[in-house]
Design a protein around this motif. Structure first.
Motif, PDB file in Angstrom:
ATOM      1  N   VAL A 131       0.796  -1.195   0.139  1.00  0.00           N
ATOM      2  CA  VAL A 131       0.120   0.163  -0.073  1.00  0.00           C
ATOM      3  C   VAL A 131       1.041   1.271   0.093  1.00  0.00           C
ATOM      4  N   ALA A 132       0.483   2.256  -1.063  1.00  0.00           N
ATOM      5  CA  ALA A 132       1.468   3.462  -1.002  1.00  0.00           C
ATOM      6  C   ALA A 132       0.707   4.430  -0.331  1.00  0.00           C
ATOM      7  N   VAL A 133       1.526   5.223   0.447  1.00  0.00           N
ATOM      8  CA  VAL A 133       0.849   6.118   1.204  1.00  0.00           C
ATOM      9  C   VAL A 133       1.548   7.366   0.909  1.00  0.00           C
ATOM     10  N   ARG A 134       0.750   8.821   0.596  1.00  0.00           N
ATOM     11  CA  ARG A 134       1.307  10.004   0.375  1.00  0.00           C
ATOM     12  C   ARG A 134       0.389  11.078   1.139  1.00  0.00           C
ATOM     13  N   ASP A 135       1.058  12.075   1.761  1.00  0.00           N
ATOM     14  CA  ASP A 135       0.255  12.942   2.407  1.00  0.00           C
ATOM     15  C   ASP A 135      -0.971  12.064   3.441  1.00  0.00           C
TER      16      ASP A 135
END
Ligand SMILES: [Zn+2]
Length: 550
Positions: free
Chosen positions: A24-28
């Motif tokens: 899972v990619a997380v940004r902000d």
């Protein structure tokens, strides 16, 4: 903006389009992508974080009905029947008979004397429930054995009742002449020390200076609550009755304003026995919504119709209590409820109504049905809380009105045997917290702990709804059991719906907050009976990682 990709052993997303993933990619603070490592390339460079490589990620659990006091009770002695763990992990052993309770209180009094404390300083304890003692009720005769001079106040586990001793009755000014519903009496008319519901408990609360159980939250309690949430995988929780006074708001904003506060809090405004009229109350809540942040959300309203089933203060339809106890108490008269409900509803707010007995649930459905005819409002998301005796016809009416149900599944374990034997009897105990009937009728479903009434632990709550077993080994209403996936939905997306946050939390999918419960085992890989025993490593809230003891 940096992107972090978390690798996990398995990710159970609760998103039917992509039920399982490994990355899972997380940004902000939000979820950017879900899938395998290859899919993570779509958004460019990222840092690969493998700390969860042997863990299982689920959406952060959502506790739709609990109280911050779960974190603030432990400065007071615990008198419950079940063993219970405090935020530091210390286990308080359960007390299995009335004499053990009296003995514990006697020890506390002796310790207070030895410490030279004011002999008039009250003992305030919690977690007590005489229903486990085979029908014997506590009176001043028991408590006066612990101390005949120092005031003693014992809050019951259900929060609806208390017992006090003779010095406390005197201090509160409660006598044979007191005309308040809920003051229990001996046959000669003298108060016996048991007090039911807010009106009867109020003189005591006032006399002890609002201390103890009903004292406002403090900073240490807020931290204790967050610690319990991390231990149980909870990233969003309600405080389902809060006066929202200036002092309450300062405490909430101090805690939730810190980046390292690990849980999102939704306090619900207390719209019964309060300091505000309904119109003023609605304005107060609406004004507070302008102060909403990620970690602190205003907008919920809590109303209350009846009391507690195991305290015999809930309102039951025919044939009433199986042990012959008289019907319970209207904490709010149904006509008053309807009037106040309409004010909050017309103000655009979301109302959560406490209804334990089926007469109270029916009264709420009747009232809300009339209000919705006068003032239709699409997608209002009003919710009945507890709803423990709601049957299929009432669920069908709720579905028609757009009402959600947050059922008190933990009761199946904590009071299931007592409901069968002493309160509602065997027939209606089969439909106690009838989760499958709610889903069959199309009612949006959440399940809850009502912590500190029972411990905050969504996987345990899910276990209750899946297994429906009691401490005596009974299965109550096998047809009402949920599947593991249905129960996981109820503690994530289902609860998020009841808080109007299902667009933002409750599943692991692109665009939502990066809220995760980090587990050591996969809920679908263990036996349904072991669901409650899955160890929780910690949580992630809006992209920030919170190890359990961090
Ligand atoms: Zn509650």
């Amino acid at each position: 903006m940096r992107t972090t990709v978390y690798a996990a052993r398995r990710i159970l997303t609760l998103n039917p389009m992509q039920p399982e993933a490994t990355h899972v990619a997380v940004r902000d603070g939000r979820i950017l992508a879900v899938g395998d490592l290859a899919r993570m390339q779509a958004w460019g460079d990222f840092d690969l974080d493998e700390r969860f490589a042997d863990k299982v990620l689920l959406p952060g659990f959502v506790e739709g009905h609990c109280h911050l006091k779960e974190g603030g009770m432990w400065t007071m002695p615990y008198l419950g029947w079940f063993d219970r763990r405090d935020p530091q992990g210390q286990v308080w052993p359960g007390l299995r008979d009335m004499q053990a309770v009296v003995e514990r209180l006697r020890q506390i009094d002796a310790q207070m004397q030895a410490e030279g404390q004011d002999p008039q300083a009250p003992i305030i304890a919690w977690g007590f429930d005489p229903i486990y003692f085979g029908g014997e009720r506590m009176t001043v005769r028991h408590l006066d054995q612990a101390s005949a001079t120092r005031p003693i106040v014992i809050a019951h586990a259900n929060g609806h009742l208390m017992n006090v001793n003779t010095p406390m009755l005197a201090k509160a000014g409660i006598t044979a002449e007191t005309e308040i519903e809920g003051v229990m009496r001996f046959e000669n008319g003298e108060p016996n020390g048991e007090l039911h519901e807010p009106a009867a408990m109020f003189p005591v609360v006032r006399a002890v200076g609002n201390a103890g159980l009903l004292a406002p939250m403090d900073d240490a309690g807020m931290d204790g609550f967050a610690a319990i949430c991390r231990l149980q995988g909870v990233t969003t929780a309600t405080d389902l009755v809060n006066q929202l006074s200036e002092a309450d708001l300062a405490t909430l904003e101090r805690a939730c304003g810190r980046d390292d506060y690990s849980v999102r809090i939704l306090p619900a405004f207390k719209a019964f026995h309060g300091t505000h009229g309904a119109r003023e109350g609605a304005e107060h809540v609406r004004a507070l919504m302008a102060r909403n942040t990620d970690r602190l959300r205003f907008g919920l309203v809590k109303m209350m119709l009846d009391g507690s089933i195991q305290g015999f203060s809930a309102r039951l339809r025919w044939p009433g209590y199986v042990n012959g106890a008289p019907n319970g108490i209207w904490v709010t008269a149904p006509a008053q409820y309807e009037t106040d409900f309409e004010v909050y509803h017309r103000a655009g707010l979301q109302v959560h109504t406490h209804t334990n007995g089926d007469e109270a649930s029916e009264a709420a459905i009747d009232a809300i049905g009339r209000v919705l005819c006068r003032a239709p409002r699409p997608d209002h998301r009003h919710v009945l809380q507890h709803g423990q005796m709601i049957d299929a016809p009432l669920f069908r009416r709720m579905a028609a009105l757009g009402l959600g149900a947050n059922l008190f599944a933990n009761h199946l374990w904590y009071w299931g045997d007592q409901h069968l034997e002493m309160t509602m009897g065997p027939d209606r105990a089969e439909r106690l917290d009838a989760c499958a009937s709610a889903l069959a009728a199309g009612v949006p479903l959440a399940i809850h702990s009502d912590a500190p009434v029972t411990p905050l632990a969504p996987l345990f709550t899910a276990w209750c709804a899946v297994n429906r077993v009691t401490p005596k080994g009974r299965v109550l209403g096998a047809a009402e059991r949920l599947t593991v996936m249905q129960a996981l939905h109820a503690i994530t997306l289902g609860a998020a719906w009841t808080l109007r946050l299902d667009h933002e939390i409750g599943s692991i999918e692109c665009g939502k907050r990066a809220d995760f419960a980090v587990l050591e085992q996969h809920p679908l890989e263990v036996a349904p009976e072991a669901l409650k025993d899955i160890p929780v490593w910690g949580t992630v809230l809006s992209g920030r990682v919170f190890p359990p003891r961090g």
